[in-house]
Structure formats: C-alpha cells, structure tokens
Scaffold this motif. Structure first.
Motif, PDB file in Angstrom:
ATOM      1  N   ALA A  11       0.813  -1.219   0.000  1.00  0.00           N
ATOM      2  CA  ALA A  11       0.000   0.000   0.000  1.00  0.00           C
ATOM      3  C   ALA A  11       0.844   1.265   0.000  1.00  0.00           C
ATOM      4  CB  ALA A  11      -0.932  -0.003   1.214  1.00  0.00           C
ATOM      5  N   ASN A  12       2.076   1.191   0.522  1.00  0.00           N
ATOM      6  CA  ASN A  12       2.911   2.381   0.617  1.00  0.00           C
ATOM      7  C   ASN A  12       3.316   2.936  -0.742  1.00  0.00           C
ATOM      8  OD1 ASN A  12       2.929   2.700   3.371  1.00  0.00           O
ATOM      9  ND2 ASN A  12       4.766   1.478   3.700  1.00  0.00           N
ATOM     10  N   VAL A  13       3.340   2.077  -1.759  1.00  0.00           N
ATOM     11  CA  VAL A  13       3.695   2.549  -3.105  1.00  0.00           C
ATOM     12  C   VAL A  13       2.638   3.549  -3.583  1.00  0.00           C
ATOM     13  CG1 VAL A  13       4.119   1.880  -5.498  1.00  0.00           C
ATOM     14  CG2 VAL A  13       4.878   0.392  -3.638  1.00  0.00           C
ATOM     15  N   LEU A  14       1.381   3.156  -3.491  1.00  0.00           N
ATOM     16  CA  LEU A  14       0.290   4.030  -3.917  1.00  0.00           C
ATOM     17  C   LEU A  14       0.178   5.255  -3.013  1.00  0.00           C
ATOM     18  CD1 LEU A  14      -1.807   4.105  -6.145  1.00  0.00           C
ATOM     19  CD2 LEU A  14      -3.419   2.964  -4.619  1.00  0.00           C
ATOM     20  N   VAL A  15       0.439   5.065  -1.733  1.00  0.00           N
ATOM     21  CA  VAL A  15       0.398   6.182  -0.781  1.00  0.00           C
ATOM     22  C   VAL A  15       1.397   7.264  -1.187  1.00  0.00           C
ATOM     23  CG1 VAL A  15       1.019   6.862   1.572  1.00  0.00           C
ATOM     24  CG2 VAL A  15      -0.482   4.909   1.204  1.00  0.00           C
ATOM     25  N   MET A  16       2.606   6.871  -1.558  1.00  0.00           N
ATOM     26  CA  MET A  16       3.634   7.845  -1.930  1.00  0.00           C
ATOM     27  C   MET A  16       3.258   8.577  -3.219  1.00  0.00           C
ATOM     28  SD  MET A  16       6.354   9.145  -0.781  1.00  0.00           S
ATOM     29  CE  MET A  16       7.796  10.086  -1.186  1.00  0.00           C
ATOM     30  N   VAL A  17       2.707   7.853  -4.176  1.00  0.00           N
ATOM     31  CA  VAL A  17       2.279   8.485  -5.423  1.00  0.00           C
ATOM     32  C   VAL A  17       1.197   9.526  -5.136  1.00  0.00           C
ATOM     33  CG1 VAL A  17       1.111   8.102  -7.624  1.00  0.00           C
ATOM     34  CG2 VAL A  17       2.888   6.521  -6.882  1.00  0.00           C
ATOM     35  N   MET A  18       0.227   9.162  -4.314  1.00  0.00           N
ATOM     36  CA  MET A  18      -0.854  10.082  -3.978  1.00  0.00           C
ATOM     37  C   MET A  18      -0.340  11.271  -3.179  1.00  0.00           C
ATOM     38  SD  MET A  18      -3.886   7.394  -3.055  1.00  0.00           S
ATOM     39  CE  MET A  18      -4.968   8.698  -2.545  1.00  0.00           C
ATOM     40  N   LEU A  19       0.612  11.022  -2.293  1.00  0.00           N
ATOM     41  CA  LEU A  19       1.185  12.091  -1.481  1.00  0.00           C
ATOM     42  C   LEU A  19       1.875  13.124  -2.371  1.00  0.00           C
ATOM     43  CD1 LEU A  19       1.702  13.054   1.430  1.00  0.00           C
ATOM     44  CD2 LEU A  19       3.839  11.761   1.387  1.00  0.00           C
ATOM     45  N   ILE A  20       2.647  12.668  -3.348  1.00  0.00           N
ATOM     46  CA  ILE A  20       3.311  13.578  -4.287  1.00  0.00           C
ATOM     47  C   ILE A  20       2.279  14.345  -5.104  1.00  0.00           C
ATOM     48  CG2 ILE A  20       4.749  13.660  -6.370  1.00  0.00           C
ATOM     49  CD1 ILE A  20       6.388  11.364  -5.150  1.00  0.00           C
ATOM     50  N   GLY A  21       1.209  13.657  -5.499  1.00  0.00           N
ATOM     51  CA  GLY A  21       0.154  14.322  -6.264  1.00  0.00           C
ATOM     52  C   GLY A  21      -0.531  15.417  -5.465  1.00  0.00           C
ATOM     53  N   ILE A  22      -0.882  15.121  -4.219  1.00  0.00           N
ATOM     54  CA  ILE A  22      -1.583  16.098  -3.371  1.00  0.00           C
ATOM     55  C   ILE A  22      -0.684  17.273  -3.031  1.00  0.00           C
ATOM     56  CG2 ILE A  22      -2.659  16.445  -1.110  1.00  0.00           C
ATOM     57  CD1 ILE A  22      -3.471  13.436  -1.254  1.00  0.00           C
ATOM     58  N   LEU A  23       0.522  16.971  -2.520  1.00  0.00           N
ATOM     59  CA  LEU A  23       1.443  18.047  -2.154  1.00  0.00           C
ATOM     60  C   LEU A  23       1.855  18.862  -3.375  1.00  0.00           C
ATOM     61  CD1 LEU A  23       3.771  16.245   0.440  1.00  0.00           C
ATOM     62  CD2 LEU A  23       1.933  17.880   0.894  1.00  0.00           C
ATOM     63  N   GLY A  24       2.033  18.180  -4.508  1.00  0.00           N
ATOM     64  CA  GLY A  24       2.423  18.871  -5.731  1.00  0.00           C
ATOM     65  C   GLY A  24       1.373  19.870  -6.172  1.00  0.00           C
ATOM     66  N   LEU A  25       0.107  19.462  -6.131  1.00  0.00           N
ATOM     67  CA  LEU A  25      -0.964  20.358  -6.558  1.00  0.00           C
ATOM     68  C   LEU A  25      -1.048  21.578  -5.653  1.00  0.00           C
ATOM     69  CD1 LEU A  25      -3.190  20.755  -8.603  1.00  0.00           C
ATOM     70  CD2 LEU A  25      -4.728  19.454  -7.127  1.00  0.00           C
ATOM     71  N   ILE A  26      -0.960  21.360  -4.332  1.00  0.00           N
ATOM     72  CA  ILE A  26      -1.038  22.474  -3.381  1.00  0.00           C
ATOM     73  C   ILE A  26       0.174  23.397  -3.527  1.00  0.00           C
ATOM     74  CG2 ILE A  26      -1.075  23.104  -0.940  1.00  0.00           C
ATOM     75  CD1 ILE A  26      -2.470  20.401  -0.406  1.00  0.00           C
ATOM     76  N   LEU A  27       1.363  22.799  -3.470  1.00  0.00           N
ATOM     77  CA  LEU A  27       2.598  23.579  -3.496  1.00  0.00           C
ATOM     78  C   LEU A  27       2.749  24.361  -4.787  1.00  0.00           C
ATOM     79  CD1 LEU A  27       5.323  24.177  -2.044  1.00  0.00           C
ATOM     80  CD2 LEU A  27       6.276  22.219  -3.276  1.00  0.00           C
ATOM     81  N   LEU A  28       2.491  23.704  -5.925  1.00  0.00           N
ATOM     82  CA  LEU A  28       2.708  24.365  -7.212  1.00  0.00           C
ATOM     83  C   LEU A  28       1.642  25.405  -7.510  1.00  0.00           C
ATOM     84  CD1 LEU A  28       3.920  21.323  -9.327  1.00  0.00           C
ATOM     85  CD2 LEU A  28       5.289  23.106  -8.243  1.00  0.00           C
ATOM     86  N   MET A  29       0.423  25.220  -6.986  1.00  0.00           N
ATOM     87  CA  MET A  29      -0.601  26.259  -7.123  1.00  0.00           C
ATOM     88  C   MET A  29      -0.175  27.520  -6.379  1.00  0.00           C
ATOM     89  SD  MET A  29      -3.352  26.197  -8.897  1.00  0.00           S
ATOM     90  CE  MET A  29      -4.315  25.086  -9.916  1.00  0.00           C
ATOM     91  N   VAL A  30       0.370  27.337  -5.174  1.00  0.00           N
ATOM     92  CA  VAL A  30       0.842  28.491  -4.385  1.00  0.00           C
ATOM     93  C   VAL A  30       2.012  29.175  -5.089  1.00  0.00           C
ATOM     94  CG1 VAL A  30       1.910  29.194  -2.213  1.00  0.00           C
ATOM     95  CG2 VAL A  30       0.036  27.530  -2.201  1.00  0.00           C
TER      96      VAL A  30
END
Length: 220
Positions: free
Chosen positions: A188-207
């Motif tokens: 499960a950690n593989v998918l968790v890391m992908v999702m984490l990068i997706g979520i943080l990426g969207l927030i961080l790059l929008m800012v």
C-alpha cells in the motif's frame, strides 16, 4: 538522503518517471506563463511518458512490468482526446471557442478546487499516516528540486521558464497510479507515496504559480 520504506521509495521512483500532468496549463495560467507553450509541452510529455515508462521502469525497479497500451489508454481518453476536441473547435469555430473560453476557465478552476478538497478529505488519514516515515519530506524535496531544475534549465524568457519549471515538477498522477496499482498492489505504501506527491504537488505548485503570477503582474 531521506531513509524511506521500500514501498515509499518505489512510489517516489514511479512518480518521478511519470511526466505530462493534465494540470500544467491551469498552473501556467495561474503563473501567467505562456499558455500555448504549456499545452504543447504537456502533450509532448504525455506521448514520451507512454514510451518511456514501459522501457525504463523495469530497469529502475526489478520485477516491474508495464503495459504501454494501459498507460496510453488513460492518457488518450482522459487527456489527449479532450484536448484534441478543444483544438478542433478553436480551429473551426473560433468565435464559439472565444465565447466558451471564460466559462471553461471558470469550470476548470472550480473542478481543481473541488478535486483538491475531495482528495484532502478522503485521503487525510493517509497523509497523516506518512508523518514520521520521511515520506512528506522526501516528496517536498523532490517537488522543490524538480521545480528548481526546470527553472534553471528553462532559458532566460520568464513566461517560458515558468512553464518548464512547473512542467518539470508536476507529475502525471494518472499514469503513476496505474503503474503502482498494476505492479505493486501488495504494498500500500507505493500508492500512498504516489498520492502524497500528487496532493502536495498540486497544493505547493498552485501556491508557487500564484506567486509567479503576482510577480509577472507587478512587472507588467
């Protein structure tokens, strides 16, 4: 640099290899960059990802096998086909395209906000679960590092350089999740890391994109 669980490290590698995010034009719009260039770059990265992922992932991750058609399918129907329809309408019915553009822009902004809120609500426990694993730190270092590399190699023209920077940092979440689900469903950690990068990426790059846009507006 950051000690990670094998599953988190695998997810990081998969996300790093998947380029061509569909959110790039919206990020570039926020950053007041070159919109036409962002669409061209996004399309190029999507096509290259379909070729690159199946070839390189078995080299980077032993035991991983990737179906080019499975990746291409998600990219074609979810991203390239709608883009092609939009370009066709703009080419054949320019007045209609111009009248629809403000409404489509508002709709895309609303969709991104709704998606971000939904992901944060549904995956809040997942994000919290990565605290103490090094996953959040590794994801942030990866995103910021990719952004800096893109900016440094993006040339001297500001509106083009912002596109390269944001395009380098933003990952193709759909392709990465597809690969993770097909090859590493037992961890499960593989998918968790992908999702984490997706979520943080969207927030961080929008800012960051918003700050870029303010700077361009101030200079203009």
């Amino acid at each position: 640099v950051v000690p990670l669980d094998d599953g988190l490290a695998t997810g990081l590698i998969i996300a790093g290899a998947a380029a061509g995010a569909p959110f790039l034009p919206k990020l570039v719009q926020v950053a007041r960059g070159n919109a036409a260039f962002s669409v061209g770059l996004m399309t190029l990265l999507m096509v290259v990802t379909v070729i690159y992922l199946p070839v390189m992932l078995p080299v980077l991750l032993s035991g991983a096998s990737v179906s080019p058609w499975d990746i291409a399918q998600s990219l074609i129907f979810a991203m390239l086909l709608p883009l092609g329809i939009g370009l066709f309408i703009k080419a054949r019915y320019e007045r209609v395209a111009q009248s629809l553009q403000p409404h489509m822009s508002q709709a895309s902004s609303l969709a991104i906000v709704l998606m971000l809120v939904t992901i944060l609500v549904l995956q809040f426990s997942t994000i919290i679960g990565t605290i103490g694993t090094g996953g959040i730190l590794a994801a942030l270092l990866f995103l910021v590092g990719a952004l800096v590399i893109g900016l440094l190699l993006g040339g001297t023209e500001g509106r083009m350089r912002s596109v390269i920077g944001l395009g380098t940092a933003q990952r193709n979440l759909a392709a990465a999740m597809l690969v993770a689900a097909q090859n590493f469903s037992d961890d499960a950690n593989v998918l968790v890391m992908v999702m984490l990068i997706g979520i943080l990426g969207l927030i961080l790059l929008m800012v960051i994109g918003g700050e870029m846009g303010k700077r361009v507006q101030a200079q203009g």
